[in-house]
Design a protein around this motif. Sequence first.
Motif, PDB file in Angstrom:
ATOM      1  N   ILE A  10       0.879  -1.159   0.000  1.00  0.00           N
ATOM      2  CA  ILE A  10       0.000   0.000   0.000  1.00  0.00           C
ATOM      3  C   ILE A  10       0.921   1.214   0.000  1.00  0.00           C
ATOM      4  CG2 ILE A  10      -1.782   1.248   1.262  1.00  0.00           C
ATOM      5  CD1 ILE A  10      -1.317  -2.352   2.081  1.00  0.00           C
ATOM      6  N   ASN A  12       1.979   5.469  -1.506  1.00  0.00           N
ATOM      7  CA  ASN A  12       1.775   6.730  -2.219  1.00  0.00           C
ATOM      8  C   ASN A  12       3.156   7.212  -2.627  1.00  0.00           C
ATOM      9  OD1 ASN A  12       2.852   8.034   0.063  1.00  0.00           O
ATOM     10  ND2 ASN A  12       0.872   8.710   0.812  1.00  0.00           N
ATOM     11  N   SER A  13       3.324   8.472  -2.934  1.00  0.00           N
ATOM     12  CA  SER A  13       4.594   8.950  -3.486  1.00  0.00           C
ATOM     13  C   SER A  13       5.745   8.972  -2.491  1.00  0.00           C
ATOM     14  CB  SER A  13       4.413  10.349  -4.078  1.00  0.00           C
ATOM     15  OG  SER A  13       4.059  11.248  -3.044  1.00  0.00           O
ATOM     16  N   SER A  76       9.695  10.352  -6.429  1.00  0.00           N
ATOM     17  CA  SER A  76       8.827   9.179  -6.384  1.00  0.00           C
ATOM     18  C   SER A  76       9.513   7.955  -6.987  1.00  0.00           C
ATOM     19  CB  SER A  76       7.511   9.443  -7.119  1.00  0.00           C
ATOM     20  OG  SER A  76       6.772  10.444  -6.464  1.00  0.00           O
ATOM     21  N   GLY A 103      -2.614   1.662  -4.516  1.00  0.00           N
ATOM     22  CA  GLY A 103      -2.098   3.024  -4.469  1.00  0.00           C
ATOM     23  C   GLY A 103      -2.863   3.947  -5.391  1.00  0.00           C
ATOM     24  N   PRO A 104      -2.569   5.261  -5.302  1.00  0.00           N
ATOM     25  CA  PRO A 104      -3.223   6.208  -6.201  1.00  0.00           C
ATOM     26  C   PRO A 104      -2.777   5.990  -7.647  1.00  0.00           C
ATOM     27  CG  PRO A 104      -1.582   7.321  -4.833  1.00  0.00           C
ATOM     28  CD  PRO A 104      -1.656   5.906  -4.369  1.00  0.00           C
ATOM     29  N   LYS A 129      -6.354   2.967  -5.358  1.00  0.00           N
ATOM     30  CA  LYS A 129      -7.008   3.535  -4.183  1.00  0.00           C
ATOM     31  C   LYS A 129      -5.916   3.920  -3.195  1.00  0.00           C
ATOM     32  CE  LYS A 129     -11.019   2.818  -1.360  1.00  0.00           C
ATOM     33  NZ  LYS A 129     -12.241   3.237  -1.994  1.00  0.00           N
ATOM     34  N   ASN A 130      -6.026   5.104  -2.583  1.00  0.00           N
ATOM     35  CA  ASN A 130      -5.021   5.547  -1.628  1.00  0.00           C
ATOM     36  C   ASN A 130      -5.476   5.201  -0.210  1.00  0.00           C
ATOM     37  OD1 ASN A 130      -2.968   6.743  -0.225  1.00  0.00           O
ATOM     38  ND2 ASN A 130      -3.180   8.742  -1.170  1.00  0.00           N
ATOM     39  N   VAL A 132      -2.979   4.578   2.310  1.00  0.00           N
ATOM     40  CA  VAL A 132      -1.786   4.709   3.147  1.00  0.00           C
ATOM     41  C   VAL A 132      -2.077   5.314   4.516  1.00  0.00           C
ATOM     42  CG1 VAL A 132       0.359   6.028   3.369  1.00  0.00           C
ATOM     43  CG2 VAL A 132      -0.053   4.671   1.356  1.00  0.00           C
ATOM     44  N   ASN A 133      -2.958   6.273   4.594  1.00  0.00           N
ATOM     45  CA  ASN A 133      -3.173   6.996   5.847  1.00  0.00           C
ATOM     46  C   ASN A 133      -4.189   6.346   6.789  1.00  0.00           C
ATOM     47  OD1 ASN A 133      -1.294   9.054   5.257  1.00  0.00           O
ATOM     48  ND2 ASN A 133      -2.791  10.007   3.905  1.00  0.00           N
TER      49      ASN A 133
END
Length: 147
Positions: A10, A12-13, A76, A103-104, A129-130, A132-133
């Motif tokens: 999972i 993101n950048s 990235s 991920g996005p 799909k993001n 990560v948070n």
Amino acid sequence: MAQTKPWYVILNSHEARILHDLRDVTDPDHSETDLGGPKRRLRDTMQDAPGRSFSSSGDGRRSGIEPGSDPLREDSLSFLREVFAYLEKHRLAGDFDALVLIGPADMVGLWRDALPTPLRACLQREVVKNLVNLPPEKLIPAVRELC
């Protein structure tokens, strides 16, 4: 037929959370690895004014020079190379034999372009799909629902 040992990436950048094998639904404490990269904003990397160049026609006019690359994209890609190195080390050790990427869209595209061939063979699925948070107690059910 042998059962696969999937890992879920999972990302993101600038952050990756790698969940190890979620098949055992009774295990609430799944192992997770966190990897982090540089978290810079474009304005931080573009603080200096662009250079100037004289016109090739020799009439003394000057114009700004555009930067040669996208510094955030380069960050990235550098981060992805770190993630790939980590995954490759564990693939060779036999820790997993399948990968699921979540991920996005921009990172899924970079991942697809840069993924080394040995890891490409392990990739089972990509999900845009993001997540990560999400806190751990919400991340695992969300990943299970997607996969």
